[in-house]
Design an enzyme around this catalytic site. Structure first.
Site, mmCIF file in Angstrom:
data_model
loop_
_atom_site.group_PDB
_atom_site.id
_atom_site.type_symbol
_atom_site.label_atom_id
_atom_site.label_comp_id
_atom_site.label_asym_id
_atom_site.label_seq_id
_atom_site.Cartn_x
_atom_site.Cartn_y
_atom_site.Cartn_z
ATOM 1 N N TYR A 109 -1.047 6.490 9.789
ATOM 2 C CA TYR A 109 -0.781 5.173 9.136
ATOM 3 C C TYR A 109 -1.948 4.415 9.898
ATOM 4 C CZ TYR A 109 0.780 0.517 8.357
ATOM 5 O OH TYR A 109 0.851 -0.843 8.048
ATOM 6 N N GLU A 197 -3.834 -1.832 4.125
ATOM 7 C CA GLU A 197 -2.871 -0.808 4.624
ATOM 8 C C GLU A 197 -3.369 0.635 3.956
ATOM 9 O OE1 GLU A 197 1.226 -0.189 3.504
ATOM 10 O OE2 GLU A 197 1.562 -0.784 5.495
#
Ligand code: ADP
Ligand code: MG
Length: 399
Positions: A109, A197
């Site tokens: 992530y 993101e």
């Protein structure tokens, strides 16, 4: 402002972030054609919808042939995708991104957000990618690496390397990780983003670091200086009420309740919503008309609030400092004369030119319910709304 995954990937790849080969399609046939252009034997068909969690909701489909691609697309196009982020009404699928499927070895992530307490860009990363960051922080909070970027020097290589080491990235892949992080940071700062993101950022079987998903959110107040970003806006993904408000320069957030609110100032708007709840009602919206609202602007706000069919009463709450109560009152009267209003309207005015404002309301001959304090206004709004409903019910049962 949010943009689609394929748009974010295009932007980020311009800043040196590696992504799999992919192309956009507006029909199942086009998707199959795009897949042939991309080449390979496995593809991923991805609904372009402004939400996360598409995979779990049926918005990401793995395919091995033309037929499979067309079938997956037929199931998606025109449908509403409902994820845990969209609410029960979901968001429409009108564009599909076809991408080469890559063999995943590891998923990370990688996020860039504005950290309000340090007033800096913060990098948030984890070796537990592919899962939503909220779930990672609930289940494996220790896996999260946070690092703040010093704006005077920007994101330095050593800082990226340190993050990569903390994530346990193999030494041979560190350079690709550095390039990815620096590309994201440059895109973030140069384009006035508020969030970037990549989830998941993957390492493939043949040692490539690739962004398999990408999300970017931009600061709406800075869009005027990035026309190339502003044109990526997709209104089909927005709440139609909010899109209309944004076009009119009003700060509006649609909610589920019945009491429409027209207020000046975000703080007062929040307090008004709280007071409505305290009085036993539910607000239908948040609306800040801002300072210096002209009668026309107030009338626009009225029309906007009334376009929501759930609204059963409208509460206008103005504490005028920069605003003028007489202008607000004129706007209310103007709107009520134009719009066929069949719900109670409650107005509370205080501050600048309040007497003139009250006189305009009183002299209009319109059935406006007036209140002196916020509590009184909220109670009257909720009371008038309940009364209105019971009268309608009585009429219906009589006729
Ligand atoms: P969302 O986060 O909205 O569910 P993603 O783009 O992250 O959508 O896709 C969901 C999952 O599908 C990813 O976590 C990844 O495991 C897989 N995936 C997505 N794109 C690809 C791709 N090009 N190749 C292989 N797997 C992919
Ligand atoms: Mg994802």
């Amino acid at each position: 402002m949010d943009i689609h995954e394929y748009q974010a990937k295009e932007i980020l790849s311009g800043f040196g972030v590696a992504v799999p080969p992919g192309a956009l399609a507006y029909s199942p046939e086009q998707a199959a054609y795009r897949a042939r252009e991309i080449g390979g034997e496995r593809w991923v068909v991805k609904a372009q919808v402004h939400t996360g969690g598409r995979g779990k909701a049926g918005g990401v489909s793995f395919c091995k042939s033309d037929r499979e691609i067309e079938r997956a697309c037929e199931k998606m196009f025109g449908r509403k995708l409902v994820t845990h982020q969209t609410g029960p009404e979901g968001k429409g699928i009108y564009r599909i991104y076809v991408e080469g499927a890559v063999p995943i070895e590891r998923e990370f992530y990688l996020g860039f957000v504005l950290d309000r307490s340090s007033q800096r860009v913060m990098i948030v990363a984890s070796a537990e990618g592919g899962v939503e960051i909220e779930d990672i922080s609930a289940e494996k909070p220790d896996s999260i690496v946070r690092s703040i970027v010093e704006p005077a020097v920007g994101l330095q290589e050593f800082q990226c390397r340190e993050i990569a080491f903390r994530l346990g990235v193999e030494p041979k892949l560190i350079q690709q990780m550095v390039r990815t992080m620096q590309g994201c940071y440059r895109a973030f700062t140069e384009l006035d983003a508020t969030m970037v993101e990549i989830n998941p950022l993957v390492v493939t079987g043949d040692d490539h670091v690739l962004a398999l998903d990408a999300k970017m959110t931009f600061d709406s107040n800075a869009l005027f200086r990035h026309p190339q970003v502003a044109e990526l806006r997709d209104k089909s993904q927005e709440d139609p009420r909010e899109a209309r408000a944004a076009d009119r320069g009003l700060n509006y957030v649609g909610l589920e309740g019945d009491i429409g609110c027209i207020v000046n100032g975000a703080g007062l708007a929040m307090a008004t919503m709280d007071t409505i709840k305290l009085a036993g009602g539910e607000p239908a919206n948040f609306l800040d008309i801002g300072g210096g609202a002209t009668p026309e602007r107030v009338a626009k706000a009225f029309r906007l609030v009334m376009s929501d069919r759930n609204v059963g009463a409208v509460l206008v709450n103005i504490f005028a400092g920069i605003n003028r109560c007489d202008w607000v009152a004129k706007g209310v009267v103007q709107a009520l004369q134009e719009v066929q209003l069949n719900v109670p309207v409650i107005v509370r005015l205080a501050g600048n030119n309040v007497d003139e404002g009250q006189n305009i309301l009183a002299g209009s001959g319109l059935p406006i319910i007036r209140a002196n304090t916020l509590t009184e206004a909220a109670e009257r709004a909720v009371g008038a709304w309940k009364n209105d409903i019971s009268q309608r019910d009585t009429k219906r049962s009589v006729s």
